[in-house]
Design a protein around this motif. Structure first.
Motif, PDB file in Angstrom:
ATOM      1  N   VAL A   1       0.768  -1.347   0.093  1.00  0.00           N
ATOM      2  CA  VAL A   1      -0.064  -0.220  -0.001  1.00  0.00           C
ATOM      3  C   VAL A   1       0.774   1.261   0.139  1.00  0.00           C
ATOM      4  O   VAL A   1       0.402   2.326   0.128  1.00  0.00           O
ATOM      5  N   ARG A   2       2.075   0.943  -0.363  1.00  0.00           N
ATOM      6  CA  ARG A   2       3.186   2.165  -0.327  1.00  0.00           C
ATOM      7  C   ARG A   2       2.918   2.822  -1.608  1.00  0.00           C
ATOM      8  O   ARG A   2       1.966   2.627  -2.483  1.00  0.00           O
ATOM      9  N   GLU A   3       3.510   4.466  -1.797  1.00  0.00           N
ATOM     10  CA  GLU A   3       3.142   4.799  -3.091  1.00  0.00           C
ATOM     11  C   GLU A   3       4.071   4.313  -4.254  1.00  0.00           C
ATOM     12  O   GLU A   3       5.166   3.562  -3.890  1.00  0.00           O
ATOM     13  N   PRO A   4       3.823   4.531  -5.624  1.00  0.00           N
ATOM     14  CA  PRO A   4       4.546   4.042  -6.553  1.00  0.00           C
ATOM     15  C   PRO A   4       5.974   4.112  -6.525  1.00  0.00           C
ATOM     16  O   PRO A   4       6.736   3.227  -6.755  1.00  0.00           O
ATOM     17  N   TRP A   5       6.367   5.407  -6.159  1.00  0.00           N
ATOM     18  CA  TRP A   5       7.812   5.842  -5.983  1.00  0.00           C
ATOM     19  C   TRP A   5       8.616   4.892  -4.829  1.00  0.00           C
ATOM     20  O   TRP A   5       9.565   4.571  -5.255  1.00  0.00           O
ATOM     21  N   GLU A   6       7.763   4.467  -3.879  1.00  0.00           N
ATOM     22  CA  GLU A   6       8.543   3.718  -2.839  1.00  0.00           C
ATOM     23  C   GLU A   6       8.503   2.358  -3.459  1.00  0.00           C
ATOM     24  O   GLU A   6       9.584   1.624  -3.172  1.00  0.00           O
TER      25      GLU A   6
ATOM     26  N   CYS B   1       3.322  -1.819   4.184  1.00  0.00           N
ATOM     27  CA  CYS B   1       3.985  -0.571   3.614  1.00  0.00           C
ATOM     28  C   CYS B   1       5.239  -0.439   4.089  1.00  0.00           C
ATOM     29  O   CYS B   1       6.080  -1.533   4.238  1.00  0.00           O
ATOM     30  N   LYS B   2       5.841   0.633   4.460  1.00  0.00           N
ATOM     31  CA  LYS B   2       7.124   0.746   4.764  1.00  0.00           C
ATOM     32  C   LYS B   2       7.640   0.221   6.180  1.00  0.00           C
ATOM     33  O   LYS B   2       8.256  -0.589   6.360  1.00  0.00           O
TER      34      LYS B   2
ATOM     35  N   VAL C   1      -7.334 -10.837   6.546  1.00  0.00           N
ATOM     36  CA  VAL C   1      -6.299 -10.069   6.138  1.00  0.00           C
ATOM     37  C   VAL C   1      -5.534  -9.922   6.991  1.00  0.00           C
ATOM     38  O   VAL C   1      -5.727  -9.679   8.327  1.00  0.00           O
ATOM     39  N   ARG C   2      -4.063 -10.034   6.866  1.00  0.00           N
ATOM     40  CA  ARG C   2      -3.013  -9.846   7.889  1.00  0.00           C
ATOM     41  C   ARG C   2      -2.039  -8.750   7.219  1.00  0.00           C
ATOM     42  O   ARG C   2      -1.615  -8.446   6.078  1.00  0.00           O
ATOM     43  N   ASN C   3      -1.688  -8.117   8.565  1.00  0.00           N
ATOM     44  CA  ASN C   3      -0.632  -6.917   8.381  1.00  0.00           C
ATOM     45  C   ASN C   3       0.934  -7.548   8.313  1.00  0.00           C
ATOM     46  O   ASN C   3       1.052  -8.371   9.350  1.00  0.00           O
ATOM     47  N   LEU C   4       1.838  -7.007   7.691  1.00  0.00           N
ATOM     48  CA  LEU C   4       3.166  -7.547   7.848  1.00  0.00           C
ATOM     49  C   LEU C   4       3.744  -6.725   8.771  1.00  0.00           C
ATOM     50  O   LEU C   4       3.976  -5.487   8.835  1.00  0.00           O
ATOM     51  N   VAL C   5       4.064  -7.506   9.992  1.00  0.00           N
ATOM     52  CA  VAL C   5       4.902  -6.633  11.125  1.00  0.00           C
ATOM     53  C   VAL C   5       5.843  -6.150  10.837  1.00  0.00           C
ATOM     54  O   VAL C   5       6.975  -6.629  10.202  1.00  0.00           O
ATOM     55  N   GLY C   6       6.043  -4.598  11.025  1.00  0.00           N
ATOM     56  CA  GLY C   6       7.140  -4.052  10.721  1.00  0.00           C
ATOM     57  C   GLY C   6       7.455  -3.518   9.258  1.00  0.00           C
ATOM     58  O   GLY C   6       8.334  -2.652   8.845  1.00  0.00           O
ATOM     59  N   GLY C   7       6.523  -4.022   8.388  1.00  0.00           N
ATOM     60  CA  GLY C   7       6.681  -3.567   7.141  1.00  0.00           C
ATOM     61  C   GLY C   7       7.786  -4.132   6.182  1.00  0.00           C
ATOM     62  O   GLY C   7       8.323  -4.909   6.403  1.00  0.00           O
TER      63      GLY C   7
ATOM     64  N   GLN D   1      10.488  -2.646   5.614  1.00  0.00           N
ATOM     65  CA  GLN D   1      12.070  -2.334   6.236  1.00  0.00           C
ATOM     66  C   GLN D   1      12.324  -3.589   7.293  1.00  0.00           C
ATOM     67  O   GLN D   1      13.334  -3.859   7.066  1.00  0.00           O
ATOM     68  N   ALA D   2      11.393  -4.159   7.651  1.00  0.00           N
ATOM     69  CA  ALA D   2      11.581  -5.567   8.806  1.00  0.00           C
ATOM     70  C   ALA D   2      11.899  -6.600   7.832  1.00  0.00           C
ATOM     71  O   ALA D   2      12.547  -7.355   8.105  1.00  0.00           O
ATOM     72  N   TYR D   3      10.804  -6.540   6.675  1.00  0.00           N
ATOM     73  CA  TYR D   3      11.197  -7.802   5.537  1.00  0.00           C
ATOM     74  C   TYR D   3      12.671  -7.670   5.029  1.00  0.00           C
ATOM     75  O   TYR D   3      13.183  -8.794   4.915  1.00  0.00           O
ATOM     76  N   GLN D   4      13.069  -6.539   4.934  1.00  0.00           N
ATOM     77  CA  GLN D   4      14.387  -6.490   4.363  1.00  0.00           C
ATOM     78  C   GLN D   4      15.436  -6.858   5.215  1.00  0.00           C
ATOM     79  O   GLN D   4      16.238  -7.436   4.826  1.00  0.00           O
TER      80      GLN D   4
END
Length: 99
Positions: A24-29, A65-66, A86-92, A94-97
């Motif tokens: 759900v981040r912006e396209p540039w992100e 998101c981020k 629906v599940r939210n990715l904890v930490g977005g 950044q945490a995934y990376q």
């Protein structure tokens, strides 16, 4: 539906599972980096995209998101619209990376 950790998502991806992931981040992100297989639907456009997502109402959807704030809003919105898994990715992203 409980949220999902980056480690859990990566484990599922490594096992060949392909859940629906919405960024759900912006396209540039999204252009700066993305989770493989995710689709980019910025939070502000989510209401207009509901019809396209209708077939996923009873399937698992992971939103991110981020850092987790915007995706928490997306999770709440989709849940209010009748999406049941629906599940939210904890930490977005950044945490995934970093995991």
């Amino acid at each position: 539906m409980p949220d999902i950790t980056p480690a859990e998502l990566k484990q599922r991806q490594a096992a060949g599972q392909t859940p629906t992931i919405i960024d759900v981040r912006e396209p540039w992100e999204n252009e700066e980096g993305r989770i493989e297989g995710s689709q980019n639907i910025p939070l502000g456009t989510l209401p207009q995209k509901l019809e396209e997502l209708e077939d996923l109402k009873d399937q698992e959807i992971i939103v991110h998101c981020k850092g987790g704030g915007r995706s928490a809003t997306a999770k709440a919105f989709l849940s209010q619209q009748g999406f049941t898994h629906v599940r939210n990715l904890v930490g977005g992203f950044q945490a995934y990376q970093q995991s």
